[in-house]
Design a protein around this motif. Structure first.
Motif, PDB file in Angstrom:
ATOM      1  N   SER A 143       0.833  -1.204   0.000  1.00 23.95           N
ATOM      2  CA  SER A 143       0.000   0.000   0.000  1.00 23.95           C
ATOM      3  C   SER A 143       0.871   1.258   0.000  1.00 23.95           C
ATOM      4  O   SER A 143       1.645   1.489   0.932  1.00 23.95           O
ATOM      5  CB  SER A 143      -0.920   0.019   1.225  1.00 23.95           C
ATOM      6  N   LEU A 144       0.709   2.049  -1.023  1.00 22.44           N
ATOM      7  CA  LEU A 144       1.334   3.360  -1.121  1.00 22.44           C
ATOM      8  C   LEU A 144       0.222   4.371  -0.879  1.00 22.44           C
ATOM      9  O   LEU A 144      -0.858   4.262  -1.466  1.00 22.44           O
ATOM     10  CB  LEU A 144       1.964   3.551  -2.497  1.00 22.44           C
ATOM     11  N   PHE A 145       0.467   5.382  -0.080  1.00 28.81           N
ATOM     12  CA  PHE A 145      -0.635   6.255   0.305  1.00 28.81           C
ATOM     13  C   PHE A 145      -0.134   7.666   0.617  1.00 28.81           C
ATOM     14  O   PHE A 145       1.066   7.925   0.720  1.00 28.81           O
ATOM     15  CB  PHE A 145      -1.384   5.698   1.514  1.00 28.81           C
ATOM     16  N   GLY A 146      -1.086   8.538   0.819  1.00 33.11           N
ATOM     17  CA  GLY A 146      -0.773   9.901   1.219  1.00 33.11           C
ATOM     18  C   GLY A 146      -2.041  10.693   1.447  1.00 33.11           C
ATOM     19  O   GLY A 146      -3.158  10.223   1.177  1.00 33.11           O
ATOM     20  N   TYR A 147      -1.874  11.902   1.932  1.00 33.17           N
ATOM     21  CA  TYR A 147      -3.017  12.768   2.190  1.00 33.17           C
ATOM     22  C   TYR A 147      -2.559  14.229   2.209  1.00 33.17           C
ATOM     23  O   TYR A 147      -1.369  14.524   2.314  1.00 33.17           O
ATOM     24  CB  TYR A 147      -3.691  12.414   3.518  1.00 33.17           C
ATOM     25  N   TYR A 148      -3.522  15.111   2.085  1.00 34.45           N
ATOM     26  CA  TYR A 148      -3.240  16.542   2.170  1.00 34.45           C
ATOM     27  C   TYR A 148      -4.453  17.243   2.776  1.00 34.45           C
ATOM     28  O   TYR A 148      -5.569  16.706   2.793  1.00 34.45           O
ATOM     29  CB  TYR A 148      -2.911  17.130   0.802  1.00 34.45           C
ATOM     30  N   GLY A 149      -4.223  18.436   3.248  1.00 37.93           N
ATOM     31  CA  GLY A 149      -5.301  19.276   3.740  1.00 37.93           C
ATOM     32  C   GLY A 149      -4.878  20.727   3.692  1.00 37.93           C
ATOM     33  O   GLY A 149      -3.695  21.039   3.886  1.00 37.93           O
ATOM     34  N   TYR A 150      -5.812  21.597   3.401  1.00 42.33           N
ATOM     35  CA  TYR A 150      -5.473  23.024   3.384  1.00 42.33           C
ATOM     36  C   TYR A 150      -6.719  23.871   3.649  1.00 42.33           C
ATOM     37  O   TYR A 150      -7.854  23.396   3.527  1.00 42.33           O
ATOM     38  CB  TYR A 150      -4.805  23.433   2.074  1.00 42.33           C
ATOM     39  N   ALA A 151      -6.455  25.098   4.034  1.00 42.03           N
ATOM     40  CA  ALA A 151      -7.517  26.077   4.274  1.00 42.03           C
ATOM     41  C   ALA A 151      -7.256  27.305   3.417  1.00 42.03           C
ATOM     42  O   ALA A 151      -6.096  27.653   3.148  1.00 42.03           O
ATOM     43  CB  ALA A 151      -7.563  26.466   5.748  1.00 42.03           C
ATOM     44  N   SER A 152      -8.317  27.940   2.987  1.00 42.78           N
ATOM     45  CA  SER A 152      -8.181  29.181   2.211  1.00 42.78           C
ATOM     46  C   SER A 152      -9.204  30.202   2.694  1.00 42.78           C
ATOM     47  O   SER A 152     -10.261  29.831   3.232  1.00 42.78           O
ATOM     48  CB  SER A 152      -8.362  28.914   0.716  1.00 42.78           C
ATOM     49  N   TYR A 153      -8.880  31.455   2.476  1.00 45.06           N
ATOM     50  CA  TYR A 153      -9.773  32.537   2.925  1.00 45.06           C
ATOM     51  C   TYR A 153      -9.662  33.695   1.939  1.00 45.06           C
ATOM     52  O   TYR A 153      -8.564  34.113   1.568  1.00 45.06           O
ATOM     53  CB  TYR A 153      -9.392  33.004   4.318  1.00 45.06           C
ATOM     54  N   PHE A 154     -10.835  34.210   1.504  1.00 43.90           N
ATOM     55  CA  PHE A 154     -10.881  35.356   0.600  1.00 43.90           C
ATOM     56  C   PHE A 154     -10.972  36.640   1.420  1.00 43.90           C
ATOM     57  O   PHE A 154     -11.971  36.884   2.108  1.00 43.90           O
ATOM     58  CB  PHE A 154     -12.075  35.249  -0.352  1.00 43.90           C
ATOM     59  N   LEU A 155      -9.922  37.430   1.345  1.00 41.00           N
ATOM     60  CA  LEU A 155      -9.873  38.683   2.105  1.00 41.00           C
ATOM     61  C   LEU A 155     -10.908  39.682   1.624  1.00 41.00           C
ATOM     62  O   LEU A 155     -11.311  40.579   2.371  1.00 41.00           O
ATOM     63  CB  LEU A 155      -8.467  39.290   1.982  1.00 41.00           C
ATOM     64  N   THR A 156     -11.345  39.537   0.373  1.00 43.57           N
ATOM     65  CA  THR A 156     -12.294  40.489  -0.214  1.00 43.57           C
ATOM     66  C   THR A 156     -13.731  39.972  -0.195  1.00 43.57           C
ATOM     67  O   THR A 156     -14.615  40.586  -0.791  1.00 43.57           O
ATOM     68  CB  THR A 156     -11.873  40.813  -1.657  1.00 43.57           C
ATOM     69  N   GLY A 157     -13.986  38.841   0.480  1.00 42.70           N
ATOM     70  CA  GLY A 157     -15.351  38.392   0.716  1.00 42.70           C
ATOM     71  C   GLY A 157     -15.937  37.407  -0.270  1.00 42.70           C
ATOM     72  O   GLY A 157     -17.080  36.965  -0.073  1.00 42.70           O
TER      73      GLY A 157
END
Length: 538
Positions: A417-431
């Motif tokens: 088994s070869l595996f991986g994961y990712y996670g991220y957050a983003s935010y729009f400063l202009t709404g």
């Protein structure tokens, strides 16, 4: 009518020279010159008798023609001439109407791309494209020194044209959709390698069900289903690049899709791509598979699918996305008559989010090696992929994460088994909020609340931060493992223009024991990368 007016005028002139007790005046018209005469003559036709009366109010003499019934009938030649003139005018009017209809047959509009549509809506065509110019500067580049005649292991800084695509898409009789796209930056000179999408899709009238045939993307992974025009970071995360994108996600086959407002399902049976992802890859595997032209092997194939849905949706800017993917791929490993390995097989490689220098920092090498049937030989027969995905959008804030696992089967392998994961957050400063496309269950175009201008318009600004991990070590597979953190700043001055910048810091790279010498040189490397992208699409 014209002749009567001329007669009336002529009569007034004559009226000044005749006595008031004159009773009537005979008038004649020349059939060629149309002149009025008071006497008969050659070529003159009698108009009739006209009586002079006195206008009591103005004392202006007036001439009243005899009743029309007393006028001489027109000749057959005159009637024929009138008919011919009327026919010519009718033909001119008909031709003008046809020209007006021709101009209305095709409607042209822009937004985005150049679109053409027939008046009845049965035929449409749109021309679109994209250009992505990337740069990479390696701030920290501490790697092991090269040994023997090997080249240095370091990453290179520079700039390149990441993508340059031109495509056409549209509909035929409304229910048939077609798309053809070519990427001029793919394939290192191989013409067929530039083909990405090239398919025809039929939608059952009035339903969310469709079938397509041709070259198209595998239905696997949220980030892969999202167009590279709309990614949050410049490059896809390592597990998506390694297990989906790099082996060439555009494959030839048949697929079916069901897309509702809150969920979508995609299934496909696909074989090898039209061309290669690079000069070294010509099939579902990146090692070069000469199954065509008597390559002495069958074509690789796969069954693959993806489902996604929105279990919670308050509005278009507040919802939760959940999905999963799975696929079974049969790999073609080809051998010569004496049992020596010829070509094919499969390998998995990864790079830490770089885009100009895409050196494979992690690499399993070919999972098929050795002499067929000999002790110690290994042959990858197939691999299974599983994926889980989640995304949350709450106004300008969003979260996204995925897990992908690939299990290897064949001679010398027992489901590594070869595996991986990712996670991220983003935010729009202009709404702004991330745009969601129900047809694909993936992200769409960001439209600024106010485009950039010199009167206070800032466009859309987005910040993002994420973590990325992949492990290519298990059992008899040794490809290394790595994890990174990254930060992004994106500016969308207009919906079709985007400027991106990423900073990537490699937390750890462990390539001890890998067979690939280049990857081994990156063991415990210290890497910091700064990337930029200028993108325009239409």
């Amino acid at each position: 009518m014209k002749l009567i007016k001329q007669a009336f005028t002529f009569s007034l002139a004559l009226g000044a020279g005749v006595t008031s007790n004159a009773i009537a005046l005979e008038l004649y018209v020349d059939t060629k010159t149309k002149q009025i005469y008071a006497e008969p003559g050659p070529g003159r036709t009698r108009l009739g008798s006209f009586e002079r009366v006195e206008d009591k109010q103005t004392s202006i003499p007036a001439v009243v023609p005899e009743p029309a019934a007393q006028a001489a009938p027109a000749s057959s030649a005159e009637i024929t001439a009138i008919r011919e003139e009327l026919e010519q005018k009718t033909n001119a009017i008909t031709a003008l109407e046809e020209r007006v209809k021709d101009t209305e047959k095709v409607k042209v509009k822009y937004g985005p791309g150049l679109h053409f549509e027939s008046a009845d809506g049965n035929f449409t065509a749109g021309i679109d494209g994209r250009v992505q110019v990337d740069s990479q500067y390696n701030i920290t580049n501490d790697v092991l020194p090269a040994t023997g005649n090997s080249t240095p292991n370091e990453l290179n800084s520079g700039a390149n044209l990441r993508r340059a695509r031109l495509g056409v898409e549209g509909t035929v009789y409304k229910d048939w959709f077609y798309k053809f796209e070519y990427d001029f930056s793919r394939g290192n000179g191989s013409v067929t390698s530039g083909i990405t999408d090239a398919f025809l899709r039929w939608t059952y009238p009035g339903s969310p069900f469709s079938i397509k045939v041709g070259s198209f993307k595998e239905p696997f992974s949220l980030e892969e289903a999202t167009s590279n025009r709309f990614l949050t970071f410049i490059e896809r995360n390592m597990i998506v690049n390694t297990f989906v994108d790099n082996p060439n996600t555009y494959k030839t086959g048949i697929g079916a899709n069901w897309a509702e407002e809150r969920y979508q399902v995609g299934l496909a049976f696909q074989t090898e791509p039209v061309g290669s992802w690079s000069s070294a890859a010509t099939s579902v595997n990146p090692n070069g598979n000469n199954s065509r032209n008597n390559g002495s092997g069958d074509t690789s194939w796969e069954v693959i699918g993806r489902i996604s849905f929105l279990p919670w949706k308050e509005s278009d800017s507040k919802f939760l996305h959940i999905g999963g993917s799975g696929g079974h791929t049969v790999v073609n490993s080809q051998f010569q008559g004496d049992g020596d390995f010829n070509n094919g097989g499969m390998s998995f490689a990864a790079f830490p989010g770089a885009n100009v220098d895409r050196t494979n920092v992690l690499n399993t090498s070919n999972l098929t090696r050795g002499v067929k049937g000999a002790p110690g030989s290994r042959i990858i027969d197939n691999y299974n992929r599983f994926g889980a995905e989640m995304a949350l959008v709450y106004g300008p804030f969003s979260l996204q994460g995925e897990y992908i696992q690939t299990d290897v089967h064949g001679t010398g392998y027992s489901g590594e088994s070869l595996f991986g994961y990712y996670g991220y957050a983003s935010y729009f400063l202009t709404g702004e909020s991330r745009s969601y496309r129900k047809e694909t269950g993936a992200w769409g175009r960001i439209k600024p609340q106010r485009n950039f201008d010199m009167k206070g318009g800032w466009g859309a600004w987005e910040i993002a931060a994420g973590y990325d991990y992949i492990n290519l070590n298990d059992g008899n597979v040794r490809g290394g493992k790595a994890d990174t953190i990254k930060f992004g700043l994106n500016w969308y001055p207009y919906p079709n223009i985007r400027l991106m910048s990423n900073y990537i810091h490699v937390l750890d790279i462990n390539t001890a024991g890998v067979a690939d010498h280049r990857s081994a040189g990156f063991n415990n490397a210290n890497l910091d990368i700064f990337e930029t992208r200028v993108q325009f699409d239409f």
